[in-house]
Design a protein around this motif. Structure first.
Motif, PDB file in Angstrom:
ATOM      1  N   LEU A 237      -7.561   5.013   7.231  1.00  0.00           N
ATOM      2  CA  LEU A 237      -7.903   3.934   6.300  1.00  0.00           C
ATOM      3  C   LEU A 237      -9.058   4.344   5.393  1.00  0.00           C
ATOM      4  N   THR A 238     -10.062   5.005   5.979  1.00  0.00           N
ATOM      5  CA  THR A 238     -11.211   5.391   5.158  1.00  0.00           C
ATOM      6  C   THR A 238     -10.824   6.467   4.148  1.00  0.00           C
ATOM      7  N   SER A 239     -10.007   7.435   4.587  1.00  0.00           N
ATOM      8  CA  SER A 239      -9.644   8.484   3.630  1.00  0.00           C
ATOM      9  C   SER A 239      -8.738   7.931   2.545  1.00  0.00           C
ATOM     10  N   LEU A 240      -7.864   6.972   2.908  1.00  0.00           N
ATOM     11  CA  LEU A 240      -7.027   6.341   1.878  1.00  0.00           C
ATOM     12  C   LEU A 240      -7.882   5.600   0.867  1.00  0.00           C
ATOM     13  N   MET A 241      -8.906   4.899   1.381  1.00  0.00           N
ATOM     14  CA  MET A 241      -9.802   4.154   0.495  1.00  0.00           C
ATOM     15  C   MET A 241     -10.511   5.083  -0.477  1.00  0.00           C
TER      16      MET A 241
ATOM     17  N   LEU B  44      -7.937   6.591  -3.096  1.00  0.00           N
ATOM     18  CA  LEU B  44      -7.524   5.687  -4.162  1.00  0.00           C
ATOM     19  C   LEU B  44      -8.676   5.381  -5.099  1.00  0.00           C
ATOM     20  N   LEU B  45      -9.865   5.182  -4.530  1.00  0.00           N
ATOM     21  CA  LEU B  45     -11.024   4.870  -5.367  1.00  0.00           C
ATOM     22  C   LEU B  45     -11.306   6.006  -6.336  1.00  0.00           C
ATOM     23  N   THR B  46     -11.308   7.253  -5.813  1.00  0.00           N
ATOM     24  CA  THR B  46     -11.614   8.388  -6.682  1.00  0.00           C
ATOM     25  C   THR B  46     -10.561   8.562  -7.755  1.00  0.00           C
ATOM     26  N   ILE B  47      -9.291   8.457  -7.352  1.00  0.00           N
ATOM     27  CA  ILE B  47      -8.237   8.674  -8.347  1.00  0.00           C
ATOM     28  C   ILE B  47      -8.280   7.591  -9.416  1.00  0.00           C
ATOM     29  N   ASN B  48      -8.507   6.333  -9.013  1.00  0.00           N
ATOM     30  CA  ASN B  48      -8.559   5.268 -10.017  1.00  0.00           C
ATOM     31  C   ASN B  48      -9.708   5.479 -10.980  1.00  0.00           C
ATOM     32  N   LEU B  49     -10.893   5.830 -10.428  1.00  0.00           N
ATOM     33  CA  LEU B  49     -12.046   5.979 -11.317  1.00  0.00           C
ATOM     34  C   LEU B  49     -11.929   7.206 -12.195  1.00  0.00           C
ATOM     35  N   LEU B  50     -11.338   8.299 -11.665  1.00  0.00           N
ATOM     36  CA  LEU B  50     -11.180   9.488 -12.492  1.00  0.00           C
ATOM     37  C   LEU B  50     -10.209   9.239 -13.629  1.00  0.00           C
ATOM     38  N   GLY B  51      -9.261   8.304 -13.420  1.00  0.00           N
ATOM     39  CA  GLY B  51      -8.300   8.048 -14.473  1.00  0.00           C
ATOM     40  C   GLY B  51      -8.890   7.394 -15.687  1.00  0.00           C
ATOM     41  N   LEU B  52     -10.137   6.877 -15.541  1.00  0.00           N
ATOM     42  CA  LEU B  52     -10.759   6.223 -16.687  1.00  0.00           C
ATOM     43  C   LEU B  52     -11.453   7.209 -17.600  1.00  0.00           C
TER      44      LEU B  52
ATOM     45  N   ASN C  26       2.625   5.275  -5.243  1.00  0.00           N
ATOM     46  CA  ASN C  26       2.089   4.118  -4.531  1.00  0.00           C
ATOM     47  C   ASN C  26       3.047   3.632  -3.463  1.00  0.00           C
ATOM     48  N   MET C  27       4.354   3.694  -3.758  1.00  0.00           N
ATOM     49  CA  MET C  27       5.307   3.299  -2.728  1.00  0.00           C
ATOM     50  C   MET C  27       5.279   4.288  -1.582  1.00  0.00           C
ATOM     51  N   ALA C  28       5.085   5.580  -1.901  1.00  0.00           N
ATOM     52  CA  ALA C  28       5.020   6.588  -0.846  1.00  0.00           C
ATOM     53  C   ALA C  28       3.803   6.373   0.034  1.00  0.00           C
ATOM     54  N   LEU C  29       2.742   5.784  -0.510  1.00  0.00           N
ATOM     55  CA  LEU C  29       1.585   5.478   0.324  1.00  0.00           C
ATOM     56  C   LEU C  29       1.779   4.172   1.076  1.00  0.00           C
ATOM     57  N   ALA C  30       2.338   3.153   0.395  1.00  0.00           N
ATOM     58  CA  ALA C  30       2.368   1.816   0.993  1.00  0.00           C
ATOM     59  C   ALA C  30       3.432   1.713   2.071  1.00  0.00           C
ATOM     60  N   PHE C  31       4.636   2.213   1.778  1.00  0.00           N
ATOM     61  CA  PHE C  31       5.755   1.953   2.675  1.00  0.00           C
ATOM     62  C   PHE C  31       5.569   2.554   4.067  1.00  0.00           C
ATOM     63  N   PRO C  32       5.213   3.825   4.226  1.00  0.00           N
ATOM     64  CA  PRO C  32       5.065   4.341   5.587  1.00  0.00           C
ATOM     65  C   PRO C  32       3.941   3.676   6.359  1.00  0.00           C
ATOM     66  N   LEU C  33       2.838   3.354   5.684  1.00  0.00           N
ATOM     67  CA  LEU C  33       1.724   2.740   6.411  1.00  0.00           C
ATOM     68  C   LEU C  33       2.078   1.329   6.866  1.00  0.00           C
ATOM     69  N   TRP C  34       2.730   0.568   5.981  1.00  0.00           N
ATOM     70  CA  TRP C  34       3.145  -0.778   6.395  1.00  0.00           C
ATOM     71  C   TRP C  34       4.125  -0.696   7.548  1.00  0.00           C
ATOM     72  N   LEU C  35       5.092   0.257   7.439  1.00  0.00           N
ATOM     73  CA  LEU C  35       6.093   0.404   8.504  1.00  0.00           C
ATOM     74  C   LEU C  35       5.432   0.784   9.816  1.00  0.00           C
ATOM     75  N   ALA C  36       4.360   1.589   9.728  1.00  0.00           N
ATOM     76  CA  ALA C  36       3.652   1.974  10.950  1.00  0.00           C
ATOM     77  C   ALA C  36       3.020   0.758  11.603  1.00  0.00           C
TER      78      ALA C  36
ATOM     79  N   ALA D  90      -8.308  -0.509  -5.162  1.00  0.00           N
ATOM     80  CA  ALA D  90      -8.307   0.400  -4.026  1.00  0.00           C
ATOM     81  C   ALA D  90      -8.719  -0.341  -2.769  1.00  0.00           C
ATOM     82  N   TYR D  91      -9.757  -1.182  -2.904  1.00  0.00           N
ATOM     83  CA  TYR D  91     -10.251  -1.922  -1.752  1.00  0.00           C
ATOM     84  C   TYR D  91      -9.207  -2.885  -1.225  1.00  0.00           C
ATOM     85  N   VAL D  92      -8.517  -3.580  -2.164  1.00  0.00           N
ATOM     86  CA  VAL D  92      -7.533  -4.584  -1.752  1.00  0.00           C
ATOM     87  C   VAL D  92      -6.374  -3.931  -1.001  1.00  0.00           C
ATOM     88  N   PHE D  93      -5.957  -2.770  -1.502  1.00  0.00           N
ATOM     89  CA  PHE D  93      -4.851  -2.053  -0.846  1.00  0.00           C
ATOM     90  C   PHE D  93      -5.186  -1.797   0.615  1.00  0.00           C
TER      91      PHE D  93
END
Lengths: 227, 84
Positions: free
Chosen positions: A73-77, A80-88, A102-112, A212-215
């Motif tokens: 969870l911490t590494s995902l946070m 996502l935070l770094t990638i979002n901020l770098l995109g600006l 995003n689906m590749a990140l969300a779907f396996p974790l939710w399924l887990a 990133a935080y909400v995810f």
């Protein structure tokens, strides 16, 4: 060659290497592993402080078994935070605007989280499908509704992140195009648009961090229900 | 001889092609070169006792320039366009 406003979301490739690969590997450079000195450099200290803050915030509601999820969870946070901020930054590419990632990140974790719940406490997991105190005639309809809302969670997680970031980037591009086009024609309106652009950029920085935080928060909530 | 394995800054221009021929271009060799380059940048600019925003800002500026060069073929057509 079709130049539309959506071209910023295509990852260009140079010599066969797509930019998305570099954009996804770049955050690793920004997080050096802390060395085993007592006082490391200021950069590592700030990062460790931030990681401690987010870890405590995310993991306090979880029970002991849920603490196994701390690393992911911490590494995902941070990812996502770094990638979002770098995109600006100008001319950079944001991988999280791609629904595939995003689906590749969300779907396996939710399924887990779902399978963990079904495996360890099956009746309690199924019991979440019916809130307490519902009137008896409503029970069949409510179970269907709750099942739908459960199954739509990974889609919601992925699409929320994608849509927020894509919309923000598109807005920034549109308003900046309007500013540069209006500058020779009506300078005062152009200055007004520049002010709007500045406010929008501040909003985008906030949105990048919040999304990133909400995810990760939602994933930890789904975990809490199921572990 | 002593020409091999000298760091790049200490190789003279005339000997450059000889130095390149002694380079290790296998994947492990390239990875080792990248790691050494990153570690020397990190040790010089970021891992200092009283660092500031300069080390990371240089890295981010380099990243922006890299992204610009990756996008250049697309961006030049956008610049030449008459109507946006």
């Amino acid at each position: 060659m079709n130049l539309s406003f959506f071209d910023q979301f295509m990852s260009p490739s140079l010599l066969g290497i797509p930019l998305v690969l570099i954009s996804m590997l770049f955050p690793t450079l920004l997080f050096p592993s802390p060395n085993n000195r007592w006082i490391s450099n200021r950069y590592s200290t700030i990062q460790l402080w931030f990681l401690n803050l987010t870890t405590k915030q995310l993991l306090t509601p979880l029970n002991k078994k849920g603490h196994k999820w701390a690393l992911i969870l911490t590494s995902l946070m941070t990812f996502l935070l770094t990638i979002n901020l770098l995109g600006l930054l100008p001319y950079t590419f944001t991988p999280t605007t791609q629904l595939s990632m995003n689906m590749a990140l969300a779907f396996p974790l939710w399924l887990a989280t779902l399978l963990t719940g079904l495996r360890n406490q099956p009746s309690a997991s199924l019991g979440h499908l019916l809130p307490e105190g519902t009137p008896t005639p409503l029970i069949p309809a409510l179970i269907l509704i709750e099942t739908t809302s459960l199954l739509i969670r990974p889609l919601a997680l992925g699409v929320r992140l994608t849509a927020n970031l894509t919309a923000g980037h598109l807005l920034i591009q549109l308003i900046s195009t309007a500013t540069t086009t209006l500058l020779p024609i009506m300078p005062m309106v152009s200055i007004l648009t520049v002010i709007i652009l500045l406010l929008l950029t501040i909003l985008e920085v906030a949105v990048a961090m919040i999304q990133a935080y909400v995810f990760v928060l939602l994933l930890s909530l789904y975990l809490q229900e199921n572990i | 001889g002593p020409l091999l394995e000298r760091p790049l800054m200490e190789v003279r221009l005339g000997e450059l092609h000889t130095w390149i021929s002694t380079c290790d271009f296998s994947p492990q060799g390239l990875l080792g070169t990248v790691q050494k380059a990153w570690n020397s940048y990190y040790a010089k600019y970021i891992n200092v006792r009283r660092g500031g925003p300069a080390g990371i800002s240089m890295l981010l500026t380099g990243y922006c320039l890299l992204s610009y060069s990756w996008n250049y073929q697309h961006l030049k057509r956008y610049r030449w366009r008459k109507y946006h």
